[in-house]
Design an enzyme around this catalytic site. Structure first.
Site, PDB file in Angstrom:
ATOM      1  N   SER A 146      -6.205  15.938  25.864  1.00 59.45           N
ATOM      2  CA  SER A 146      -7.523  15.298  25.883  1.00 59.45           C
ATOM      3  C   SER A 146      -7.413  13.805  26.122  1.00 59.45           C
ATOM      4  O   SER A 146      -8.250  13.218  26.805  1.00 59.45           O
ATOM      5  CB  SER A 146      -8.242  15.535  24.549  1.00 59.45           C
ATOM      6  N   GLN A 178     -16.717  14.280  15.625  1.00 60.49           N
ATOM      7  CA  GLN A 178     -15.784  13.871  16.684  1.00 60.49           C
ATOM      8  C   GLN A 178     -16.196  12.564  17.364  1.00 60.49           C
ATOM      9  O   GLN A 178     -15.548  12.150  18.321  1.00 60.49           O
ATOM     10  CB  GLN A 178     -15.683  14.956  17.772  1.00 60.49           C
ATOM     11  N   ASP A 206       7.854   7.111  -7.687  1.00 64.68           N
ATOM     12  CA  ASP A 206       7.416   8.489  -7.914  1.00 64.68           C
ATOM     13  C   ASP A 206       5.900   8.618  -7.831  1.00 64.68           C
ATOM     14  O   ASP A 206       5.386   9.643  -7.378  1.00 64.68           O
ATOM     15  CB  ASP A 206       7.969   9.074  -9.224  1.00 64.68           C
ATOM     16  N   GLU A 252      -2.447  11.717  11.610  1.00 65.84           N
ATOM     17  CA  GLU A 252      -2.721  10.408  12.212  1.00 65.84           C
ATOM     18  C   GLU A 252      -2.074   9.259  11.453  1.00 65.84           C
ATOM     19  O   GLU A 252      -1.782   8.210  12.037  1.00 65.84           O
ATOM     20  CB  GLU A 252      -4.232  10.186  12.327  1.00 65.84           C
ATOM     21  N   SER A 277       0.902  -1.141   0.000  1.00 69.55           N
ATOM     22  CA  SER A 277       0.000   0.000   0.000  1.00 69.55           C
ATOM     23  C   SER A 277       0.944   1.195   0.000  1.00 69.55           C
ATOM     24  O   SER A 277       1.720   1.391   0.949  1.00 69.55           O
ATOM     25  CB  SER A 277      -0.893   0.006   1.235  1.00 69.55           C
TER      26      SER A 277
END
Lengths: 625, 625
Positions: free
Chosen positions: A346, A428, A154, A367, A123
Site C-alpha cells: 500500500s 484508517q 523489570d 509500529e 521513556s
C-alpha cells in the site's frame, strides 16, 4: 571468548561494583535528585560487563567496531555516568558538579549529547527496540561482530514494545543482541507485577524466541560466566539475562525496601551508605577492545547518482506510488535502508524491497518497533525510511518524540491520509498526523500534491537531518510539475498568480487539487485567486505567504484534509502572526466532523474541504468588503 | 454450559458459516471494497459462537447482561455485518446497499454508530486491550457473568498491545475474557510472521498466563467444544483459542492464496464463489439469551454529593496533588473508577487508590493498556480517570484517537508537563501533549494553574462527554482562587484588568504564574497588562480573548511550556483568526529549544518563557507603536 575469570578479576569487579554504587549515591545526592537505588541493583552486572566483556574503545566512541551499551532503564543514569567515570572519560568532578545541572551533558536521563550514548532513554521500553535496529544493522548490513548490550528494568518489561522487540529479534535471529533484565522487584510505587518470579519471565522470553539465563545478579562469577556465553554471537537467537537483584543493594537502610524509588539519599544518609559500601574509590578500569570495524556495506552515499522517476504532466499517479518509485531509485545509495509495517504493497515500499531485499526490513504490524528500528539504523549512520499508513504512526508517537531527543535522522512516510481514503472509514484516516509531527522538535513535515514533487521530496528527505515526515495520498491525481522543477524543503509553489488576485487559496496534497478547481470556478466569475501549494508544512515558506497575504487583501482560504488543530492551517496562521503586526481574514476549511465511509470525493465534500466549499469560502471573504 | 451439540446444531452452523461467507462476499463486492477473505477464515468460528454460545439479546443491545463481541480485526467487518443480518438486526438490503457507503452505519471498519458495536476497531491490536477494560468491569465492579469474546487477526498479534492486554488479563485473572486468534496465515502483503506455527503462539499466550486451546477453525464440533470450555468463567485465567484457519476458506480460487487481502471479488468471480459456497441463504439464527443483568456496583452517580478539597489563597499546592485530592473526593460517586501507569505516587492517583481500592486498577507501565482499560470501563458506563506522566500519553496516541471514534467518555490526566519538571530532562517533559490532545475530535483540553481550579476541573471532567485531558504540574505554586469560584469548561479567568490595559498576557498552568510576575514588573514601569488564565485550552473562551485583544490594541503575549506548534498559542491564534478579519500583534513564547536538565526555574528561563521574557516581549510589542 574472554579468558577464564580469575580471583583477581572477581576481586576487582567486586570493588568496581561498590565504586559504582558509591558514585551513584554521591552524584545523585549532590544533585538532589535521581535514582540511586535503581542504579545499585545493576552495579555488579555493569561492573563485570564493563571490566571483562564490553568491547569498547572509550577514547574512540565512534569506532565502528565498538559494542553498544544502552540503558533502556534510563533512570539508572547515575550508574551509567559512574561507569563513565570508572573508564576515565568523565571526571569525578564532572560527575559531582554536573549531574542533572543546567547546561551539563550529564542529564537526568541519558541522551546522545554524550558521545558514548547512542539513544535517549527515559521513556521506558524503548532502549531494547532501538537496540534491535542497531543489531539488524550489525548483522545484516555491516556484518560486524559488535554486540548490543541493553540494560532493562523489570518494570519496563510491562511495555508491549519490549515484546515487539524480542519478537523481531528472534525473527531476525539477532544473536548480537543481549538484553539484561535487572529484576530488582520494586517499581516506582511498590512491587512490580511479577516481582522475582523469574520463571514467568523465563517462560515468556523463551516463548518469544530468546535464549534465557537466570542468574543471581550479585554473584560475580555467575555474571561473568553468563556474559561470556551471552557474548558469543555464533548462534541464531537473541539472549535475555534474567538477573535477580536487590534494589538499593549494598546499603542496608534502603536495600530491597519500598519508597526509595527515584529518591537521592539525604547527605547524612549518603555518608553512612558510603561507609557501609567501603568508602570512595577511584578505580580506573578498561575492558577488552573492539574487534573488526570495517563494515561490509558501509553507510555512505558512495557518490551514487540518483535518477528519480519522471512523470508526464497530467498523468494520474498517487503520491504514495511516487514515493515507492523514488525510494527504489534512491536505493543506488548504499546508505538508504527501508522498512515497513506489513503494508508495503500500500505504501509502495515494496518497490524498494523487490530491488534491494538485503536493505529492506519487514517489521510486520508493530509500529513502535518500526520507528525504533529506524532509530537504530540511524545510530549506525544509515538513512532509514520507515513507512506505514499515516494514521498508524500515532502508535509510535512516543518513539518519534524520543527519536528527536536521540538526535536520530529518520524518515517517516505515512500513506492513506485524511478523509480522501474513502470507504475504509475513520480508523484508517490520519487526521492528526500533521499536528503530531509538527510538534516534534526540529521536525520536517512535507505533504506533496503530485508525483513529481513527492519523488523530489523523497530525495530531499534522504539527506535531511532530524525527524522528517512525508504524508502521501491514496488516490491518483494529475501530475502538476515538470521533472525539472525543484522542491526545496521550506519552499512552496505558487500555481496561480496574477496582479489582480483578490484572495489566496492554500492547500497541500489532495486539497491543492481542490484549490485549483476552486480557482477555476472563481475565475469563471471574474474572481482571480492565487493558489499556493504548501508542500513544505514545516519549515514553512513565510516569504511567499506574506507576499500572498499582502497581494490579496490578507484574504486567505486555508484548506486541509486534517482536523482543524495543529495542521496546515495552524502552520500558516502561526507563520503569519509570527511576523509582527498582521491583519488577516481567514477562512479555515478542515475536517471538523467525525467522518464515516464513502468515496473520497463524497467525504471531501461532506467534510467541507472540496472545491465548491473553497470557492464559497473565497466568495464569503470577498463579500465582506 | 450449553447443551451438548447435536448433528442438527452442527448442520445449522455449517449452513450459517456458508451464509456468512456468501454475505461477506456479496456485501464487499457490492461496495467495491472490503475484506472478504479475512471474513471467510473466521466464518465458522462466528457461526458456532453466535448460534450456540454468545449470550446476547439482539433486541436489547443495552441489556447489561449481554456478552460482548469485539472484532479486534475490524477489517473483517463484512463478517460482523453478515452476523448482524443472520441474527435479524440488519436487513439484507441494508447490507447490500449500505456497506461502506456515505451516511451508512455499516462503515468500512466497525464503530459504535451501530448499537451492537462497543468500540471502534480497525487500528489493529486495540480490541483485545479494550476488552480487558470491559472484563475488568464485569469481574470486579458489576460482578456480572457476561463474557467478552474478542476476535483477533493473526497479523495483529505482532502489536505489543496484544501482550500488554494478555499480561493484564492474567494478572487480573480475567476468566471472562476469551480471545479467538483467527490464524489464517496470510497478512496484507504476504505470509504472517509465524504463519501456522500454532506451537509458538501457544507457548507465548500460555507464558503470558492464558489458557490456550489449539483447534482447526473449520472443525465445527471442535469449535463448539472449545467455545463451551472457554465460556466457563469459573477459572482464574483468560482464554485464547488458537484457531488454524484458511483465508478465503470455501472458495477455491482465493482460499489460502496470496494477494487477496482487502480486495473484494470482482462481480463475476463473486458469482462463482456464491455458487461454490452453495448459494445465497437467509437463515435467521439466534443463540442463548443473556444471564443476570443487575450489577453489584452500578455505574451511576447515585446522587452522591462531592465535597471538593478547599485550599487557602496563597497556599502552595501542586495541581497534581489537587487532582489526587479531588479524585479521592469524587470517589463518593460509585461510577468513578481510576487507573494509573505505575506512577500513582507522582500523579497522586494513589489517594483514590487508598480510599477506594476496589475501584482502582493498577496498569503498571503499559500506557496503551491504560487508555484501553479506560475505554472498556466507559463501554460499561463507568467514568474512568487514567493518569500517568503527561509525556507518556504519547505512547497511547493511537488508542486516544481510536477512543474518540469509539465515542468513549474517558478522562486522561497527565502530570509533570513541560520544562518545569526540571532535572529529569526532556524524556520526561511533555512538550507536545497539548497539540496531540487538541487534534483529537471532540476533545477537551484543560490546564489549570492552581489547586482550586485543578480540583474544580477534575469534577467538571467527571461528567464531560468524549475525551477529556487535564495537564497538571509537578511543582507547587500559590493557590490563586477561592473555593467559591467556578471553572466552566470553555471559560477563562481574567486575573488582571484595567481600563488602560495596553497588552494582554495569556498563559495557563505554570506560565500563568510567570505572566502574573511579568504583569507586576510591567506595572512598576507604568504599563498596565491584562492577564488571562486560559485554563480551558479547548474549548476556548473566544469572547474573553476577543475582548482582551480589542481592549489592548491587539497586543497579545502568548506563553506556554510546550513546543510552539499546536498548543496554547496556536489555540488562541486559531480562535481569534476564526472570527473574521482580525488584526493581531502577537509575541508567542514557547519552548523552541531541546531542553536538558536544570531546575524548573532555570529551564523556564532558558526556554524563554519566564516572567522576564514575558515582560520583555510585552515591552517589545509596545515599543513598535
Amino acid at each position: 571468548m574472554p579468558a577464564p575469570v580469575t580471583d583477581a578479576n572477581l576481586a576487582l569487579a567486586a570493588e568496581l561494583g561498590q565504586q559504582l554504587r558509591v558514585d551513584s549515591i554521591r552524584s545523585s545526592t549532590s544533585a538532589g535528585s535521581g535514582h540511586p537505588t535503581s542504579s545499585m541493583s545493576a552495579a555488579d552486572l555493569l561492573s563485570v560487563l564493563v571490566s571483562r566483556h564490553l568491547r569498547y574503545d572509550w577514547d574512540q566512541p565512534q569506532h565502528s567496531g565498538n559494542d553498544h551499551l544502552i540503558f533502556s532503564k534510563g533512570h539508572a543514569s547515575p550508574l551509567l555516568y559512574s561507569v563513565f567515570k570508572a573508564v576515565g572519560v568523565v571526571s569525578d568532578e564532572e560527575l559531582m558538579t554536573g549531574y542533572r545541572r543546567l547546561g551539563s551533558r550529564l542529564e537526568g536521563h541519558p541522551t546522545p549529547v554524550l558521545p558514548w550514548v547512542d539513544v535517549a532513554t527515559g521513556s521506558l521500553g524503548q532502549g531494547l527496540p532501538d537496540g534491535v535496529g542497531i543489531a539488524l544493522a550489525g548483522k545484516y548490513l555491516e556484518e560486524l561482530p559488535y554486540r548490543v548490550w541493553v540494560l532493562c528494568g523489570d518494570s519496563e518489561v510491562a511495555e508491549g514494545s519490549i515484546w515487539e522487540a524480542l519478537d523481531k529479534a528472534s525473527y531476525y535471529k539477532l544473536s548480537n543482541l543481549i538484553a539484561i533484565f535487572d529484576i530488582n522487584r520494586l517499581g516506582q510505587r511498590g512491587p512490580t507485577e511479577h516481582e522475582w518470579d523469574t520463571e514467568t519471565y523465563q517462560r515468556r522470553v523463551t516463548a518469544f524466541g530468546a535464549r534465557a539465563f537466570v542468574i543471581d545478579g550479585h554473584d560475580l562469577a555467575a555474571i561473568d560466566r553468563t556474559l561470556a556465553q551471552a557474548g558469543d554471537i555464533s548462534g541464531n537467537q537473541p539472549t535475555v539475562i534474567l538477573a535477580r537483584t536487590l534494589k538499593g543493594k549494598g546499603f542496608s537502610e534502603v536495600e530491597d525496601k519500598e519508597n526509595w524509588h527515584g529518591k537521592p539519599l539525604p547527605p547524612e544518609m549518603a555518608e553512612r551508605a558510603v561507609i557501609e559500601l567501603g568508602g570512595e574509590r577511584n578505580l580506573l578500569v578498561r575492558g577488552p577492545m573492539p574487534g573488526d570495524g570495517v563494515p561490509r556495506h558501509p553507510a555512505t552515499a558512495d557518490g551514487a547518482e540518483v535518477k528519480l522517476p519522471v512523470y508526464d504532466l497530467g498523468q494520474k499517479v498517487a503520491t504514495r506510488k511516487a514515493y515507492g518509485d523514488a525510494l527504489a531509485a534512491l536505493g543506488v545509495r548504499p546508505d538508504v535502508v527501508a522498512m515497513d509495517g506489513e503494508v508495503s504493497n500500500s505504501t509502495f515500499a515494496d518497490e524498494f524491497a523487490a530491488k534491494y531485499p538485503e536493505r529492506y526490513f519487514e517489521m510486520f504490524i508493530a509500529e513502535q518497533q518500526l520507528v525504533a528500528a529506524a532509530v537504530g539504523f540511524s545510530v549506525r549512520g544509515y538513512r532509514p525510511f520507515a513507512s506505514t499508513f499515516a494514521a498508524f504512526f500515532t502508535r509510535a508517537y512516543d518513539f518519534i518524540r524520543m527519536a528527536a531527543i536521540s538526535q536520530a535522522n529518520i524518515r517517516l512516510v505515512g500513506s492513506h491520509a485524511g478523509v480522501e481514503i474513502g470507504a475504509d472509514g475513520p480508523s484508517q484516516m490520519a487526521l492528526e498526523d500533521l499536528a503530531m509531527l509538527r510538534a516534534v522538535h526540529g521536525s520536517t513535515v512535507l505533504y506533496p500534491c503530485d508525483a513529481t514533487s513527492a519523488a523530489a521530496l523523497t530525495k530531499e528527505m534522504a539527506d535531511r537531518e532530524g525527524i522528517s515526515y512525508m504524508r502521501t495520498t491514496r488516490g491518483a491525481y494529475p501530475t502538476l510539475y515538470d521533472a525539472a522543477e525543484t522542491f526545496p524543503v521550506g519552499g512552496s509553489k505558487v500555481l496561480r498568480s496574477a496582479d489582480d488576485d483578490q484572495v489566496t487559496l492554500i492547500g497541500a496534497g489532495v486539497t491543492l487539487h481542490e484549490c485549483l478547481a476552486a480557482a477555476d470556478q472563481l475565475a469563471g466569475e471574474g474572481i482571480s485567486a492565487r493558489v499556493i501549494d504548501l508542500y513544505s508544512v514545516k519549515p514553512i515558506d513565510i516569504a511567499t505567504l506574506t507576499a500572498a497575504a499582502a497581494a490579496t487583501g490578507d484574504r486567505l482560504v486555508l484548506v486541509e484534509d486534517h482536523h482543524p488543530e495543529g495542521g496546515l492551517g495552524s502552520a500558516v496562521v502561526d507563520a503569519l502572526t509570527g511576523e509582527g503586526r498582521t491583519e488577516l481574514d481567514i477562512a479555515h476549511l478542515a475536517v471538523r466532523i467525525m467522518p464515516g465511509s464513502g468515496t473520497g470525493e463524497e467525504l471531501l465534500n461532506e467534510a467541507g474541504i472540496s472545491a465548491n466549499h473553497i470557492a464559497d469560502a473565497a466568495r464569503g471573504l470577498l463579500a465582506k468588503q
